[in-house]
Structures are given as structure tokens and as C-alpha cells.
Design an enzyme around this catalytic site. Structure first.
Site, PDB file in Angstrom:
ATOM      1  N   ASP A   1       3.461   2.562  -2.002  1.00 43.12           N
ATOM      2  CA  ASP A   1       4.093   2.209  -3.274  1.00 43.12           C
ATOM      3  C   ASP A   1       5.584   2.536  -3.403  1.00 43.12           C
ATOM      4  O   ASP A   1       6.359   1.699  -3.823  1.00 43.12           O
ATOM      5  CB  ASP A   1       3.356   2.891  -4.428  1.00 43.12           C
ATOM      6  CG  ASP A   1       1.866   2.574  -4.428  1.00 43.12           C
ATOM      7  OD1 ASP A   1       1.387   1.968  -3.450  1.00 43.12           O
ATOM      8  OD2 ASP A   1       1.189   2.931  -5.397  1.00 43.12           O
TER       9      ASP A   1
ATOM     10  N   GLY B   1       0.811  -1.218   0.000  1.00 43.95           N
ATOM     11  CA  GLY B   1       0.000   0.000   0.000  1.00 43.95           C
ATOM     12  C   GLY B   1       0.843   1.267   0.000  1.00 43.95           C
ATOM     13  O   GLY B   1       0.329   2.362  -0.220  1.00 43.95           O
TER      14      GLY B   1
ATOM     15  N   GLU C   1      -5.290  13.293  -0.782  1.00 42.28           N
ATOM     16  CA  GLU C   1      -4.718  11.951  -0.723  1.00 42.28           C
ATOM     17  C   GLU C   1      -3.612  11.927   0.329  1.00 42.28           C
ATOM     18  O   GLU C   1      -3.512  10.990   1.117  1.00 42.28           O
ATOM     19  CB  GLU C   1      -4.179  11.607  -2.116  1.00 42.28           C
ATOM     20  CG  GLU C   1      -3.873  10.155  -2.355  1.00 42.28           C
ATOM     21  CD  GLU C   1      -3.321   9.932  -3.771  1.00 42.28           C
ATOM     22  OE1 GLU C   1      -3.207  10.904  -4.544  1.00 42.28           O
ATOM     23  OE2 GLU C   1      -2.981   8.770  -4.089  1.00 42.28           O
TER      24      GLU C   1
ATOM     25  N   TYR D   1       4.534  11.460  -2.322  1.00 32.29           N
ATOM     26  CA  TYR D   1       3.752  10.241  -2.160  1.00 32.29           C
ATOM     27  C   TYR D   1       4.074   9.524  -0.845  1.00 32.29           C
ATOM     28  O   TYR D   1       3.793  10.060   0.219  1.00 32.29           O
ATOM     29  CB  TYR D   1       4.028   9.375  -3.391  1.00 32.29           C
ATOM     30  CG  TYR D   1       2.864   8.539  -3.888  1.00 32.29           C
ATOM     31  CD1 TYR D   1       1.561   8.993  -3.845  1.00 32.29           C
ATOM     32  CD2 TYR D   1       3.090   7.276  -4.451  1.00 32.29           C
ATOM     33  CE1 TYR D   1       0.521   8.208  -4.348  1.00 32.29           C
ATOM     34  CE2 TYR D   1       2.055   6.490  -4.953  1.00 32.29           C
ATOM     35  CZ  TYR D   1       0.770   6.960  -4.890  1.00 32.29           C
ATOM     36  OH  TYR D   1      -0.236   6.182  -5.381  1.00 32.29           O
TER      37      TYR D   1
HETATM   38  C1  GLC Z   1      -2.100   4.141  -4.444  1.00 34.28           C
HETATM   39  C2  GLC Z   1      -1.743   4.003  -2.967  1.00 34.28           C
HETATM   40  C3  GLC Z   1      -2.427   2.790  -2.398  1.00 34.28           C
HETATM   41  C4  GLC Z   1      -3.917   2.918  -2.625  1.00 34.28           C
HETATM   42  C5  GLC Z   1      -4.251   3.167  -4.109  1.00 34.28           C
HETATM   43  C6  GLC Z   1      -5.700   3.539  -4.324  1.00 34.28           C
HETATM   44  O1  GLC Z   1      -1.619   3.076  -5.186  1.00 34.28           O
HETATM   45  O2  GLC Z   1      -0.374   3.928  -2.807  1.00 34.28           O
HETATM   46  O3  GLC Z   1      -2.134   2.649  -1.043  1.00 34.28           O
HETATM   47  O4  GLC Z   1      -4.576   1.773  -2.201  1.00 34.28           O
HETATM   48  O5  GLC Z   1      -3.485   4.227  -4.591  1.00 34.28           O
HETATM   49  O6  GLC Z   1      -6.084   4.611  -3.522  1.00 34.28           O
END
Ligand code: GLC
Length: 436
Positions: A171, A169, A405, A361
Site C-alpha cells: 500500500d 498489495g 503482519e 508497513y
Molecule cells: C493491507 C496489505 C495488503 C493485504 C491487506 C489484507 O492492505 O497492504 O497487502 O492484502 O492488508 O491483509
């Protein structure tokens, strides 16, 4: 802004992003279903009292489950879209275990569903409905966790490995810099990213990371996302956040098994093994922190990232370890606490890390889901004031910048995409996430 106004705005975000069967994390940037997003989103619907909608969110995620038990990180409802890498890259149709009628990705994401289902079970005022849903979900969740233990523990250490940074999660966290540097990225087919269309590129992962993200997908795809691809993966990490959430979910599975009168021996064994494994493999005595284990290199990854605090959410630290992590890191202005340079809690990476980037990010910005899990984690160990502080910082960020985000820990500026679903859902459902 008053809390009432914030809540009203959060409800609007959820409703706007609701696609009926599932809620898009962001209809523009992430137009499909993501696994851990679906869990956090269901918490938001439950906070609004809409348990039917919460169950639908979880069903939509479980609908993507593979025959081997894996629940994929993306279910491509609404495909085709402009999203990259889409179903045409993942090609789940090549894998015999994948659903035939619904394209998905071929990897998973932090296993939050079981503890979310347990939260819904505990709070749904209609007891018959709650029990019926728990009975429906339990076998699927159990199969998922069996897969996490069987297929994802190739080193037999009692933890589950991730074979792609996206499974964590987080990335492009600096956690992956070293392990990713070993992933060959030559000879990739030409590709066009879509993620920097709505968001400035300096807030997104670098091209060199994307090359490796794609290379890993192609590796796993060439093994039809099966066990041989896991064993031969050049990226194999036992991540603290992932395994802490696995453990938290298994605590929930145990409670669910007891409530439903199902056998619980297997789940008890899982819990016992991971409790020991956290101490053996992940606790770093010298640094006083839980660190990720790199299965390929055979060592801990020496990066202090906020996912380490999730061991507290799962109750996996001793009280001495929790105290040390709070004193040395969470309360330390040189690491995570405000120091004038940063003003907000909790940056995702310690400021002492050379890889810290406050706007990029997962390399430093604040994310609302981690704030919620860290706050409830420290509360589990009795640090109630600190939990309160993290909650207040979160409310301040949202009041200042909206449901972004992620956020710049120095200024509180909202970064990434706006109107992001889990930021809204967790403002509404913050208390429900409690681990006590
Ligand atoms: C990105 C984030 C991830 C999340 C996805 C959708 O890839 O890093 O954690 O689940 O977006 O929001």
C-alpha cells in the site's frame, strides 16, 4: 520454539480466523476477503490436507468476479463492519459490471489465484476432485487475465498497469511516493480512518497517503471503475511484483490448459509478450534491477524495493540479471542483507532508499509472503543456500514474535496486527509455493 509447536500455533490462527466461507486476514483489522490473502490462505489449508477448504477459499474470491472479468481486491462478506473504506465508500452497486448481490471494491490485487489453483491441482491426492475444480476455475481465471491484458494495458506495452497503490498489495511503499505526489487530494469529504485503532499510527500509512488513496477511489468510482477511469487515472504504474505474479499465473494457466486439453495459443502469446516487456520496460541496466514503470511520467521509478526480486519467481530474469540482483542487492549489507543494524532478511525496501522506514508497513518491514516468494524465486535460479537462509530467517522471526503482519528487520519485533492469516498459512505451506 520447535517447528511442531510453530505449526500447531499456525493451525490455531487459521482456525480462529476462519469465517466459514472465507478466512479473514485478521478478523479485527481486515474482516472481509482480500484477493491475494485468499490465495496464500488456500495454500495453508492445502498444506493441512484440507483441499475442500482450500477450494472454498478460492471460490469465495472468484464469487466476487465482475462481468468484465475483474476479480476485486476486497469482497465484502460480513458487511457492514467498522472497516474503512467500506462498501459504502466503494459503491460497487454503481457499476453495471459488478455482482448485484455482493458488494466488492472496484480494483484488483496481485493476480496470484491461477498459480495457486495450479498448486492445488498438483498436490490434491484426489485426482477427480482436483480436475473438477480446475475445470470450474479455468474459465474464470482466463477471463480475469484477459481483462488484465485488455483493460489494464492502455499504453499497449504488454504489461498490466495498476491504478491504485492497493492493487500492488504494498500500500504505502516508497515506490508510490512520486506517482502519488501527482494525485490531487483537495476537496475530499471528511473521513475517519479505522486502521490505526488496533495498530500504532507510526506503523501505518501517513494521513497524506490516505488522502490520496481515497482520492483515487473517488476518481475511479466516478468512472464506475471502467476503462475511462483507467485511462484518465493520475496514477498509472506498471509494477514489477504485480506483473511478475501475473506472468507466474499465466505459466500456470498454460500448464492447466494443457492438462485439461484446452486451447493455449492466447496464453502462449501473453507469456511471450510479457517476457519481452520485462526486458524492454522494466529492466534497468544501470541499476541492475527490475524497476516499476510510471505510465503517467513515462519513466522508471528509481526505487529499489523487494518486489523487484519477484521477476525471479516468474523466471523473467536472465541468469546474468539474477546474479547481478543477488550480488548487488540481496547479498549486499548496504541494501537488503543483514549489516548489524538490520539482522533479518528480507526488508521490503533497500536500506539505501531515503524513504526506508523499518517500522512503517510497506516502507521497510519484512513480510512473510514476500519472503516466501523471494526465497522460491532465488531457488529457481539455483541459489539454494540463500533460499534456505531466507526460510530460516522467516522461521526465526515467527518463533520470536508470532504470526505478525510484518516485522522490524533490525530487531525482529512483530509489527502491525497479530495472528495474521497469511503469516500462519505460509509457515505451513512454504514448500508448496515453489516455482520449480
Ligand atoms: C493491507 C496489505 C495488503 C493485504 C491487506 C489484507 O492492505 O497492504 O497487502 O492484502 O492488508 O491483509
Amino acid at each position: 520454539m520447535k517447528i511442531d509447536a510453530l505449526q500447531k500455533a499456525a493451525v490455531e490462527v487459521l482456525r480462529r480466523n476462519d469465517r466459514g466461507t472465507f478466512t479473514a486476514p485478521s478478523p479485527r483489522q481486515y474482516p472481509h476477503l482480500w484477493l491475494w490473502d485468499a490465495g496464500f490462505t488456500a495454500i495453508g489449508w492445502a498444506a493441512l490436507g484440507d483441499f475442500e477448504r482450500a477450494y472454498r477459499e478460492i471460490r469465495a474470491a472468484m464469487r466476487g468476479q465482475w462481468r468484465n472479468g475483474m476479480i476485486p481486491h476486497v469482497v465484502f462478506y460480513g458487511w457492514p463492519s467498522a472497516y474503512f473504506p467500506g462498501a459504502d465508500i466503494w459503491r460497487s452497486d454503481l457499476a453495471p459490471e459488478a455482482p448485484k448481490d455482493l458488494p466488492t471494491s472496484g480494483i484488483t490485487q496481485p493476480p496470484v489465484l491461477a498459480f495457486v489453483v495450479w498448486i492445488l491441482f498438483q498436490h490434491d491426492p484426489e485426482r477427480q476432485r482436483a480436475e473438477a475444480f480446475a475445470r470450474e476455475a479455468f474459465p474464470a481465471l482466463q477471463a480475469y487475465h484477459r481483462w488484465l491484458h485488455a483493460t489494464r494495458d492502455p499504453d499497449g506495452i504488454g504489461l498490466s498497469c495498476i491504478v491504485h497503490p492497493w492493487e500492488s498489495g504494498m500500500d504505502n511503499s516508497p515506490l508510490w511516493d512520486l506517482p502519488l505526489s501527482r494525485v490531487p487530494a483537495e476537496g475530499l469529504p471528511p473521513y475517519q480512518r479505522a486502521d490505526a485503532h488496533w495498530v500504532p499510527e507510526e506503523q501505518r500509512p501517513r494521513r497524506s497517503d490516505y488522502d490520496r488513496f481515497l482520492a483515487l477511489i473517488l476518481h475511479l468510482r466516478s468512472h464506475q471503475y471502467g476503462e475511462s477511469g483507467v485511462r484518465s487515472s493520475p496514477f498509472r504504474v506498471y509494477d514489477v511484483l504485480f506483473n511478475a505474479l501475473r506472468h507466474r499465473s499465466e505459466e500456470a494457466l498454460l500448464a492447466m490448459a494443457r492438462a485439461l486439453g484446452e486451447p493455449s495459443g492466447e496464453i502462449e502469446e501473453w507469456l511471450e509478450r510479457s517476457r519481452a516487456a520485462f526486458q524492454t520496460w522494466l529492466w534497468d541496466r544501470e541499476r541492475g534491477f527490475f524497476l516499476d514503470w510510471d505510465g503517467v511520467a513515462g519513466n522508471r521509478i528509481p526505487v529499489i524495493a523487494s518486489g523487484g526480486f519477484l521477476a525471479l519467481y516468474a523466471g523473467l530474469a536472465t541468469s546474468e540479471q539474477a546474479q547481478e540482483m543477488v550480488d548487488r542487492y540481496l547479498r549486499n549489507p548496504a541494501a537488503f542483507a543483514p549489516d548489524g543494524g538490520t539482522r533479518h532478511l528480507v526488508p521490503t525496501v533497500s536500506k539505501m532508499e531515503p524513504g526506508w522506514e523499518p517500522r512503517r508497513y510497506w516502507r521497510g518491514p519484512i513480510w512473510i509472503n514476500l519472503n516466501a516468494l523471494i526465497a522460491h524465486g532465488v531457488a529457481r535460479y539455483g541459489f539454494h543456500e540463500l533460499a534456505q537462509e531466507i526460510h530460516q530467517h522467516t522461521l526465526d522471526l515467527i518463533a520470536r514474535s508470532g504470526f505478525h503482519e510484518y516485522y522490524d528487520p533490525r530487531t525482529g519485533e512483530g509489527l502491525g496486527i497479530g495472528d495474521f492469516t497469511w503469516s500462519a498459512a505460509l509457515l505451513l505451506g512454504w514448500e508448496l509455493l515453489s516455482a520449480q
